[in-house]
Enzyme design. Sequence first.
Site, PDB file in Angstrom:
ATOM      1  N   TYR A 282      -7.292  -8.852   7.682  1.00 60.47           N
ATOM      2  CA  TYR A 282      -8.371  -8.102   7.041  1.00 60.47           C
ATOM      3  C   TYR A 282      -9.609  -9.010   6.880  1.00 60.47           C
ATOM      4  CZ  TYR A 282      -4.744  -4.684   6.747  1.00 60.47           C
ATOM      5  OH  TYR A 282      -3.755  -3.794   7.105  1.00 60.47           O
TER       6      TYR A 282
ATOM      7  N   THR B 297       0.847  -1.189   0.000  1.00 60.73           N
ATOM      8  CA  THR B 297       0.000   0.000   0.000  1.00 60.73           C
ATOM      9  C   THR B 297       0.878   1.232   0.000  1.00 60.73           C
ATOM     10  OG1 THR B 297      -1.781  -1.129   1.146  1.00 60.73           O
ATOM     11  CG2 THR B 297      -1.678   1.258   1.424  1.00 60.73           C
TER      12      THR B 297
ATOM     13  N   ASN C  10      -2.882  -7.356  13.373  1.00 59.70           N
ATOM     14  CA  ASN C  10      -4.246  -6.810  13.279  1.00 59.70           C
ATOM     15  C   ASN C  10      -5.258  -7.621  14.084  1.00 59.70           C
ATOM     16  OD1 ASN C  10      -3.962  -4.433  11.816  1.00 59.70           O
ATOM     17  ND2 ASN C  10      -4.178  -5.425   9.818  1.00 59.70           N
TER      18      ASN C  10
ATOM     19  N   HIS D  28      -6.375 -11.076  -0.874  1.00 61.18           N
ATOM     20  CA  HIS D  28      -5.597 -10.709   0.319  1.00 61.18           C
ATOM     21  C   HIS D  28      -6.290 -11.292   1.553  1.00 61.18           C
ATOM     22  CE1 HIS D  28      -3.172  -8.753   3.171  1.00 61.18           C
ATOM     23  NE2 HIS D  28      -3.406  -7.478   2.899  1.00 61.18           N
TER      24      HIS D  28
ATOM     25  N   ASN E  78      -2.841 -10.996   7.186  1.00 58.95           N
ATOM     26  CA  ASN E  78      -2.744  -9.772   7.993  1.00 58.95           C
ATOM     27  C   ASN E  78      -4.038  -9.263   8.624  1.00 58.95           C
ATOM     28  OD1 ASN E  78      -0.105  -9.955   7.225  1.00 58.95           O
ATOM     29  ND2 ASN E  78      -0.125  -8.223   5.797  1.00 58.95           N
TER      30      ASN E  78
END
Length: 383
Positions: free
Chosen positions: A183, A29, A238, A178, A181
């Site tokens: 999400y 990102t 996260n 994705h 992590n």
Amino acid sequence: MNPPSSLLFSPARLGPLTLANRIAMAPMTRSRATADGTPTPLMAEYYAQRASAGLIVTEGVSISAQGQGFLNVPGIFTDAHEAAWRPIVQRVHDAGSRVFMQLWHVGRIAHPDNMQAGEFPVAPSALAFDRTVVTPTGLQPPPVPRELSDEGVRAVIADYARAARRAVDAGCDGVEIHAANGYLPGQFLHQSSNLRTDGWGGSIGGRARFLVETARACCEAVGADRVGVRLSPFSVFNGASSTDDAALHDHLLRELAPLGLIYLHVVTAEVAGNQTVVREGGADRPDVVGFARERWPHGLIAAGGFDRDSAERELAAGRADVIAFGRDFIGNPDLPERLRHGHPLVPRQPADWYGAGAEGYTDYPLWTAERAGLANDTHKEAP
Ligand SMILES: Cc1cc2nc3c(=O)[nH]c(=O)nc-3n(C[C@H](O)[C@H](O)[C@H](O)COP(=O)(O)O)c2cc1C
């Protein structure tokens, strides 16, 4: 010249694709899209500069307005997004690389101030992320997300499939879901964020179902040899955690494998998100790559903390097919060339990672220019 034993710099097959080398640029990102998620010409320059990688996985790209939680992240859910990605992908193809677009829905790791008017974060369960996220007015804790209904879950899966279609229509060689992590897909996978008692939670099979169904929907939309998945097994980044992590990922890989995806992309335990993990007292690190290799019959990409030597070792041992490099690609657009010849790397400068504009983005020198600059400096300093 390559050392004769070098695998890193030799061409590779990944599903039906031939890659010029076994170096991938990891998804990163960089927050250089417009406020409505339209990619910019500057992004074309940035990716084209790095196209000596055999494969480029783009930064996370929002699959819907609902899935966007950070500022200036590009999207792939409008005609304008799709049209603006086309020249970016073309530039990378013209330079000889391949492009997989990383499909991103952030779920609860979002703040309404970063979303379009009327949007609100959604998640498997109404459980807030207990840290803060960057917003235009500084760090703020995300709100308690809205729990997705069964219909809502199915709508998100359809959004993934539509985004995959658009990415391929924009010229991408494929998409990467994705699921690393923490999400949205990770939020379904993990006990810490999924308290559902319907078919999308509870048992390992229930928690894995969202990702399996999403992968299946993307395969139906664009073909399995255009769909990869990224996972970060054993990571708690996260707020993603489960007491049954090994059994969960074992089940997940067994469910995903028959879909015939082009690759699995795993993040090692060397990193959490964008940072190297510091472990006290030599504590054991889970062998994520070994775990995946044992269970995954298709292409395997490994990312997280690699340098040239560790990458060569991983490839030589047959543990991975392609090695992805992240942070070092930011400051070294010609990273493959620098690794190949042992040239020094430009040091990492985290302050530039999520900045705006060309500075710290497209203004890093190639080794040839850097060396010329060094030569000039020396010249200037000469008596
Ligand atoms: C600035 C930055 C942004 C990142 N954004 C993403 C992202 O959008 N999607 C993702 O899966 N990983 C993201 N990552 C993680 C990287 O893909 C990679 O896993 C991590 O940097 C470790 O690899 P490295 O040790 O080679 O840097 C990001 C990392 C950095 C430094």
